[in-house]
Scaffold this motif. Structure first.
Motif, PDB file in Angstrom:
ATOM      1  N   LEU A  20      14.614 -22.788 -23.760  1.00 53.57           N
ATOM      2  CA  LEU A  20      14.708 -21.579 -24.352  1.00 53.57           C
ATOM      3  C   LEU A  20      13.679 -20.610 -24.094  1.00 53.57           C
ATOM      4  N   LEU A  21      12.310 -21.069 -24.369  1.00 58.89           N
ATOM      5  CA  LEU A  21      11.124 -20.073 -24.211  1.00 58.89           C
ATOM      6  C   LEU A  21      10.937 -19.963 -22.632  1.00 58.89           C
ATOM      7  N   THR A  22      11.350 -20.944 -21.927  1.00 62.97           N
ATOM      8  CA  THR A  22      10.927 -20.799 -20.414  1.00 62.97           C
ATOM      9  C   THR A  22      12.117 -19.778 -19.758  1.00 62.97           C
ATOM     10  N   CYS A  23      13.065 -19.967 -20.330  1.00 66.15           N
ATOM     11  CA  CYS A  23      14.232 -18.893 -19.740  1.00 66.15           C
ATOM     12  C   CYS A  23      13.811 -17.548 -20.117  1.00 66.15           C
ATOM     13  N   GLN A  24      13.295 -17.346 -21.597  1.00 72.01           N
ATOM     14  CA  GLN A  24      12.867 -16.091 -21.973  1.00 72.01           C
ATOM     15  C   GLN A  24      11.794 -15.616 -21.098  1.00 72.01           C
ATOM     16  N   LEU A  25      10.840 -16.312 -21.158  1.00 76.23           N
ATOM     17  CA  LEU A  25       9.526 -15.897 -20.287  1.00 76.23           C
ATOM     18  C   LEU A  25       9.876 -15.764 -18.756  1.00 76.23           C
ATOM     19  N   ALA A  26      11.029 -16.489 -18.344  1.00 79.03           N
ATOM     20  CA  ALA A  26      11.371 -16.006 -16.828  1.00 79.03           C
ATOM     21  C   ALA A  26      12.220 -14.764 -16.679  1.00 79.03           C
ATOM     22  N   ILE A  49      22.397 -19.216 -19.623  1.00 77.71           N
ATOM     23  CA  ILE A  49      24.012 -19.332 -19.413  1.00 77.71           C
ATOM     24  C   ILE A  49      24.331 -19.884 -17.897  1.00 77.71           C
ATOM     25  N   LEU A  50      23.669 -19.180 -17.086  1.00 74.57           N
ATOM     26  CA  LEU A  50      23.910 -19.751 -15.533  1.00 74.57           C
ATOM     27  C   LEU A  50      23.411 -21.123 -15.305  1.00 74.57           C
ATOM     28  N   GLY A  51      22.093 -21.446 -15.750  1.00 73.07           N
ATOM     29  CA  GLY A  51      21.754 -22.901 -15.846  1.00 73.07           C
ATOM     30  C   GLY A  51      22.890 -23.937 -16.420  1.00 73.07           C
ATOM     31  N   LEU A  52      23.236 -23.487 -17.783  1.00 72.94           N
ATOM     32  CA  LEU A  52      24.374 -24.456 -18.328  1.00 72.94           C
ATOM     33  C   LEU A  52      25.441 -24.374 -17.396  1.00 72.94           C
ATOM     34  N   PHE A  53      25.962 -23.416 -16.963  1.00 71.46           N
ATOM     35  CA  PHE A  53      27.119 -23.401 -16.059  1.00 71.46           C
ATOM     36  C   PHE A  53      26.877 -24.277 -14.588  1.00 71.46           C
TER      37      PHE A  53
END
Length: 56
Positions: A20-26, A49-53
């Protein structure tokens, strides 16, 4: 529940928080670098969401 199961659950939670924190940082990096009108955490959520998809 023994100590091994409890330890495994903690590892999973820590890994999830890290993702979660990595996605937020990106998202924040993309928002700042490309001067996008969306806030970084929103872009990070879209990345998550894209990563989960695609991978989840």
């Amino acid at each position: 529940m023994d100590a091994g199961q409890n330890s495994r659950k903690h590892q999973v939670v820590i890994q999830a928080i890290g993702i979660l924190l990595t996605c937020q940082l990106a998202g924040e990096v993309l928002s700042q670098a490309l001067n996008l009108p969306l806030p970084g955490p929103v872009i990070g959520l879209i990345i998550l969401i894209l990563g989960l998809f695609f991978f989840g």
